[in-house]
Design a protein around this motif. Structure first.
Motif, PDB file in Angstrom:
ATOM      1  N   ALA A 160      40.329  48.921   0.737  1.00  0.00           N
ATOM      2  CA  ALA A 160      41.209  48.357  -0.284  1.00  0.00           C
ATOM      3  C   ALA A 160      41.005  46.852  -0.397  1.00  0.00           C
ATOM      4  N   PRO A 161      40.954  46.344  -1.616  1.00  0.00           N
ATOM      5  CA  PRO A 161      40.960  44.895  -1.796  1.00  0.00           C
ATOM      6  C   PRO A 161      42.344  44.344  -1.455  1.00  0.00           C
ATOM      7  N   VAL A 162      42.425  43.052  -1.189  1.00  0.00           N
ATOM      8  CA  VAL A 162      43.721  42.409  -0.942  1.00  0.00           C
ATOM      9  C   VAL A 162      43.890  41.233  -1.898  1.00  0.00           C
ATOM     10  N   LEU A 163      45.100  40.712  -1.972  1.00  0.00           N
ATOM     11  CA  LEU A 163      45.410  39.684  -2.971  1.00  0.00           C
ATOM     12  C   LEU A 163      44.673  38.373  -2.736  1.00  0.00           C
ATOM     13  N   ILE A 164      44.549  37.981  -1.455  1.00  0.00           N
ATOM     14  CA  ILE A 164      43.990  36.660  -1.139  1.00  0.00           C
ATOM     15  C   ILE A 164      42.701  36.829  -0.356  1.00  0.00           C
ATOM     16  N   LYS A 165      41.665  36.122  -0.753  1.00  0.00           N
ATOM     17  CA  LYS A 165      40.403  36.147  -0.028  1.00  0.00           C
ATOM     18  C   LYS A 165      40.569  35.456   1.329  1.00  0.00           C
ATOM     19  N   GLU A 166      39.671  35.817   2.230  1.00  0.00           N
ATOM     20  CA  GLU A 166      39.765  35.324   3.605  1.00  0.00           C
ATOM     21  C   GLU A 166      39.835  33.800   3.695  1.00  0.00           C
ATOM     22  N   LYS A 213      40.810  47.728   5.602  1.00  0.00           N
ATOM     23  CA  LYS A 213      40.187  49.029   5.882  1.00  0.00           C
ATOM     24  C   LYS A 213      41.103  49.797   6.822  1.00  0.00           C
ATOM     25  N   HIS A 214      41.296  51.099   6.526  1.00  0.00           N
ATOM     26  CA  HIS A 214      42.174  51.929   7.348  1.00  0.00           C
ATOM     27  C   HIS A 214      41.490  53.280   7.576  1.00  0.00           C
ATOM     28  N   LEU A 215      41.402  53.691   8.839  1.00  0.00           N
ATOM     29  CA  LEU A 215      40.639  54.875   9.202  1.00  0.00           C
ATOM     30  C   LEU A 215      41.445  55.750  10.148  1.00  0.00           C
ATOM     31  N   ILE A 255      43.079  53.341  12.919  1.00  0.00           N
ATOM     32  CA  ILE A 255      42.521  52.004  13.143  1.00  0.00           C
ATOM     33  C   ILE A 255      42.474  51.279  11.814  1.00  0.00           C
ATOM     34  N   SER A 256      42.976  50.052  11.782  1.00  0.00           N
ATOM     35  CA  SER A 256      42.939  49.269  10.546  1.00  0.00           C
ATOM     36  C   SER A 256      42.477  47.852  10.852  1.00  0.00           C
ATOM     37  N   SER A 257      41.970  47.196   9.811  1.00  0.00           N
ATOM     38  CA  SER A 257      41.526  45.810   9.952  1.00  0.00           C
ATOM     39  C   SER A 257      41.683  45.075   8.630  1.00  0.00           C
ATOM     40  N   THR A 258      42.033  43.810   8.726  1.00  0.00           N
ATOM     41  CA  THR A 258      42.036  42.920   7.570  1.00  0.00           C
ATOM     42  C   THR A 258      40.939  41.884   7.772  1.00  0.00           C
ATOM     43  N   TYR A 259      39.979  41.874   6.857  1.00  0.00           N
ATOM     44  CA  TYR A 259      38.826  40.971   6.862  1.00  0.00           C
ATOM     45  C   TYR A 259      37.868  41.198   8.037  1.00  0.00           C
ATOM     46  N   GLY A 260      38.230  42.080   8.981  1.00  0.00           N
ATOM     47  CA  GLY A 260      37.456  42.176  10.219  1.00  0.00           C
ATOM     48  C   GLY A 260      37.849  41.092  11.202  1.00  0.00           C
ATOM     49  N   VAL A 261      38.970  40.424  10.943  1.00  0.00           N
ATOM     50  CA  VAL A 261      39.480  39.380  11.846  1.00  0.00           C
ATOM     51  C   VAL A 261      40.583  39.933  12.734  1.00  0.00           C
ATOM     52  N   SER A 262      41.509  40.658  12.158  1.00  0.00           N
ATOM     53  CA  SER A 262      42.589  41.265  12.937  1.00  0.00           C
ATOM     54  C   SER A 262      42.451  42.780  12.879  1.00  0.00           C
ATOM     55  N   PHE A 263      42.888  43.422  13.961  1.00  0.00           N
ATOM     56  CA  PHE A 263      42.756  44.871  14.082  1.00  0.00           C
ATOM     57  C   PHE A 263      44.045  45.465  14.645  1.00  0.00           C
ATOM     58  N   VAL A 307      47.362  45.440  19.006  1.00  0.00           N
ATOM     59  CA  VAL A 307      46.891  44.456  18.031  1.00  0.00           C
ATOM     60  C   VAL A 307      45.845  43.563  18.708  1.00  0.00           C
ATOM     61  N   PHE A 308      44.687  43.473  18.057  1.00  0.00           N
ATOM     62  CA  PHE A 308      43.581  42.645  18.555  1.00  0.00           C
ATOM     63  C   PHE A 308      43.200  41.616  17.502  1.00  0.00           C
ATOM     64  N   VAL A 309      42.614  40.506  17.962  1.00  0.00           N
ATOM     65  CA  VAL A 309      41.877  39.626  17.059  1.00  0.00           C
ATOM     66  C   VAL A 309      40.415  39.714  17.451  1.00  0.00           C
ATOM     67  N   THR A 310      39.536  39.440  16.501  1.00  0.00           N
ATOM     68  CA  THR A 310      38.120  39.566  16.757  1.00  0.00           C
ATOM     69  C   THR A 310      37.632  38.507  17.740  1.00  0.00           C
ATOM     70  N   LYS A 311      36.471  38.749  18.291  1.00  0.00           N
ATOM     71  CA  LYS A 311      35.874  37.780  19.208  1.00  0.00           C
ATOM     72  C   LYS A 311      35.497  36.518  18.442  1.00  0.00           C
ATOM     73  N   LYS A 312      35.559  35.362  19.104  1.00  0.00           N
ATOM     74  CA  LYS A 312      35.246  34.103  18.421  1.00  0.00           C
ATOM     75  C   LYS A 312      34.585  33.137  19.387  1.00  0.00           C
ATOM     76  N   GLU A 313      34.038  32.078  18.795  1.00  0.00           N
ATOM     77  CA  GLU A 313      33.416  31.023  19.588  1.00  0.00           C
ATOM     78  C   GLU A 313      34.499  30.209  20.297  1.00  0.00           C
ATOM     79  N   GLU A 314      34.368  30.028  21.588  1.00  0.00           N
ATOM     80  CA  GLU A 314      35.392  29.332  22.363  1.00  0.00           C
ATOM     81  C   GLU A 314      35.588  27.876  21.932  1.00  0.00           C
ATOM     82  N   GLU A 315      34.517  27.236  21.465  1.00  0.00           N
ATOM     83  CA  GLU A 315      34.661  25.818  21.100  1.00  0.00           C
ATOM     84  C   GLU A 315      35.515  25.631  19.848  1.00  0.00           C
ATOM     85  N   ASP A 316      35.610  26.678  19.032  1.00  0.00           N
ATOM     86  CA  ASP A 316      36.438  26.604  17.826  1.00  0.00           C
ATOM     87  C   ASP A 316      37.850  27.024  18.174  1.00  0.00           C
TER      88      ASP A 316
END
Length: 359
Positions: free
Chosen positions: A220-226, A249-251, A259-267, A286-295
């Motif tokens: 599904a599309p959402v109202l606001i882009k990432e 995305k919802h599965l 399992i669902s995710s928004t942008y692939g950032v939150s799950f 609830v998970f957040v995706t992996k990220k660079e530690e320096e950010d």
């Protein structure tokens, strides 16, 4: 179209008992995450099809056994999870990585032969892993987890391998049949009324459904882009992630994992666990995706995490209320129920459910 699951099948005990035998014993059942078994002797216990099961890291391999001692029938691992040798708390019988007793107090008094000890092996069940998810199957057949997940296997693998920090575990006991709760998650028809101040604001909509075997997916599309507006600062640390989607995305992993995710950032992973014909344990991660530690901006990160937790908990609290009202109503309904195109995933779930359930 008419619904296929009849009102009585949401509250009759005979249906619930039938599901144990003809549904949950036949399919692959989610039991935990790979991270639950990082250390030797880490374990989780589960009840699958009415059978007590222990899943444990034994010498670096995740194994699944019936959680019942072959000496005098005690439950072996008595807590929900932990780190402990596979040893019965009653008389101290210990089992090796193959489920065979190897540490028996006063062993000479039993006069066991090697063959007799091997016959006392704990009943073992198949384990398979997809991404970061661990599954167990009770039925002894040749249907692999890959076969069961079909075309969604790679998608689930990629999604769950992207699970980073676990920021919330939410457990809710809901006085409703497990199927009512699953079906509620499979349609957005109720969103405008039930989630007007929460999920509706995400703007996920449309009928972009994919069906394969027992499982289904909604894109599904959402109202606001990432990266629009204020969100650009929140999502900046996650730009190098492996798993990216445009919207929501919802599965469903049939029959009771969502399992669902928004942008692939939150799950979010929701496990719908039947307790009885009229009570269900809803367990949400609830998970957040992996990220660079320096950010890392701890203030923004905490605000983001808190917003995700509050959003998910509010949505599921809203669902709890309405699912309990449905449970009250099915006991008095004279109708089979009706499904619209927007409820096509509910229809698919019911069709697949009926293939397993026999009377």
């Amino acid at each position: 179209m008419k619904a296929l699951i009849k009102p009585n099948e949401y509250f009759e005990k005979s249906t619930y008992e039938n599901e144990k035998t003809n549904l949950f014993s036949q399919v692959w059942n989610f039991v935990g995450f790979i991270s639950d078994f990082n250390e030797v002797n880490d374990f989780i216990v589960s009840n699958i099809s009415g059978i007590p099961v222990v899943v444990q890291n034994l010498k670096g391999t995740i194994r699944a056994f019936k959680n019942v001692c072959s000496h005098r029938h005690s439950i072996i691992q008595t807590t929900q999870k932990g780190n402990r040798a596979l040893m019965c708390p009653y008389h101290g019988w210990a089992y090796n990585e193959k489920g065979i007793p190897f540490g028996i107090p006063k062993k000479p008094l039993f006069n066991f032969t090697t063959e007799e000890l091997e016959c006392l092996k704990l009943e073992e069940y198949k384990i398979e892993i997809c991404g970061s998810l661990v599954f167990v199957k009770i039925k002894k057949d040749d249907v692999s987890l890959s076969d069961f997940l079909g075309k969604f296997y790679k998608e689930i693998e990629k999604m769950t391998n992207s699970f980073g920090q676990l920021i919330d575990i939410n457990e809710i006991e809901i006085e409703a049949n497990w199927k009512i709760i699953v079906e509620n998650t499979l349609e957005s028809y109720h969103v405008a009324l039930i989630h007007s101040e929460t999920f509706q604001k995400l703007g996920a909509e449309g009928l972009d459904f994919t069906f394969d075997k027992d499982n289904s997916l909604w894109d599904a599309p959402v109202l606001i882009k990432e990266n629009e507006g204020k969100q650009s600062k929140i999502y900046k640390p996650y730009q190098k992630r492996d798993y990216k989607i445009e919207g929501y995305k919802h599965l469903i992993i049939f029959p009771n994992i969502l399992i669902s995710s928004t942008y692939g950032v939150s799950f979010n992973l929701s496990h719908i666990i039947p307790i009885s014909e009229g009570v269900t344990l809803f367990k949400s991660y609830v998970f957040v995706t992996k990220k660079e530690e320096e950010d890392k901006n701890e203030v923004i990160e905490k605000m983001f995490h808190d917003s995700l937790i509050n959003f998910n908990r509010k949505v599921f609290d809203e669902d709890k209320v309405i699912c309990q009202e449905v449970q009250k109503g099915v006991k008095y309904s004279n109708y089979d129920g009706q499904l619209s195109d927007e409820e096509a995933r509910v229809g698919h779930f019911q069709e697949r459910y009926k293939l397993y359930i026999q009377y």
